[in-house]
Scaffold this motif. Structure first.
Motif, PDB file in Angstrom:
ATOM      1  N   THR A  83       0.809  -1.219   0.000  1.00 34.12           N
ATOM      2  CA  THR A  83       0.000   0.000   0.000  1.00 34.12           C
ATOM      3  C   THR A  83       0.841   1.267   0.000  1.00 34.12           C
ATOM      4  O   THR A  83       0.312   2.364  -0.199  1.00 34.12           O
ATOM      5  N   GLU A  86       3.104   3.406  -5.334  1.00 38.17           N
ATOM      6  CA  GLU A  86       2.087   3.870  -6.275  1.00 38.17           C
ATOM      7  C   GLU A  86       2.559   3.703  -7.717  1.00 38.17           C
ATOM      8  O   GLU A  86       3.752   3.555  -7.989  1.00 38.17           O
ATOM      9  N   GLY A  87       1.614   3.742  -8.641  1.00 37.80           N
ATOM     10  CA  GLY A  87       1.923   3.744 -10.068  1.00 37.80           C
ATOM     11  C   GLY A  87       2.708   2.532 -10.516  1.00 37.80           C
ATOM     12  O   GLY A  87       2.407   1.390 -10.153  1.00 37.80           O
ATOM     13  N   LYS A  89       5.539   1.601  -9.610  1.00 40.48           N
ATOM     14  CA  LYS A  89       6.238   0.958  -8.504  1.00 40.48           C
ATOM     15  C   LYS A  89       5.423  -0.192  -7.917  1.00 40.48           C
ATOM     16  O   LYS A  89       5.966  -1.235  -7.578  1.00 40.48           O
ATOM     17  N   ILE A  90       4.114  -0.007  -7.793  1.00 36.18           N
ATOM     18  CA  ILE A  90       3.294  -1.065  -7.209  1.00 36.18           C
ATOM     19  C   ILE A  90       3.251  -2.278  -8.135  1.00 36.18           C
ATOM     20  O   ILE A  90       3.274  -3.429  -7.684  1.00 36.18           O
TER      21      ILE A  90
END
Length: 213
Positions: A83, A86-87, A89-90
């Motif tokens: 969590t 983001e983007g 990277k996740i």
């Protein structure tokens, strides 16, 4: 006094540059010889320690039932970690194999054991004792690589959960949870660099002369 040749220095440099954080998808089904494990532990206990405190303890874990409990802790903490990214990277994070707890030949939990008395060199910086344990882990990592044994450091764990699983004394502090085993290959470059998770910093960007200002 030992005198080291340019060849010795070059070999040490090669080992440092060849060290890798090994994931579970690289370990193979081959046990670690006792002589090799002894060498890795020998490297650990001969690390530098502030005040010659030698504040380390090593728990060697081969039992799969115990390791599966540790892996459950990893899964729990890993879900929380997802969590935070983001983007792109996740997407990259979810594809990473970040541990080899059961795939490796054995695990070693490395603990810091605090002293009951004042320690030379730790009166102003008490965390120096923990740093000493980290030095032991680095020694082990380099020796393992010299023996062609992979080592992965699993940090996505709840330390208190691991202490409970291993029945560690209350005052012990988990510093590193290591997975060791023979591998099918060592990557030429760090895996996260290969996957473009990050770039290696230039030495000129991190070396500061005299002071920051």
């Amino acid at each position: 006094m030992n005198k080291f040749t340019p060849e010795h220095i070059e070999t040490l440099e090669q080992i440092i540059l060849a060290r890798r954080d090994v994931r579970g998808n690289r370990f193979i089904n081959k046990s670690i010889a006792k002589a090799d494990l002894d060498k890795i532990l020998f490297a650990g206990v001969n690390a530098p320690s502030v005040g010659f405190s030698q504040p380390w303890e090593f728990v060697i874990i081969k039992d799969l039932e115990i390791r599966n409990k540790v892996k459950d802790s990893f899964f729990e903490e890993n879900e929380k970690a997802k969590t935070l990214f983001e983007g792109n990277k996740i997407d990259a994070y979810t594809q990473l194999k970040l541990e080899g707890i059961v795939e490796s030949a054995l695990n070693i939990a490395v603990f810091y054991k605090p002293s009951e008395h004042p320690v030379l060199g730790q009166t102003a910086m008490k965390e120096a004792g923990v740093y000493s344990v980290v030095c032991a882990i680095q020694n082990m990592w380099l020796m393992a690589r010299a023996l062609d044994i992979g080592l992965g450091w699993v940090s996505i764990l709840n330390p208190d959960t691991i202490k409970t699983i291993l029945k560690a004394p209350k005052d012990r502090q988990l510093i590193g949870y290591l997975c060791l085993g023979h591998v099918d290959e060592f990557y030429e470059n760090p895996e996260l660099e290969r996957l473009q998770w990050g770039k290696r910093k230039n030495i000129n960007d991190v070396v500061i002369k005299e002071s920051y200002l």
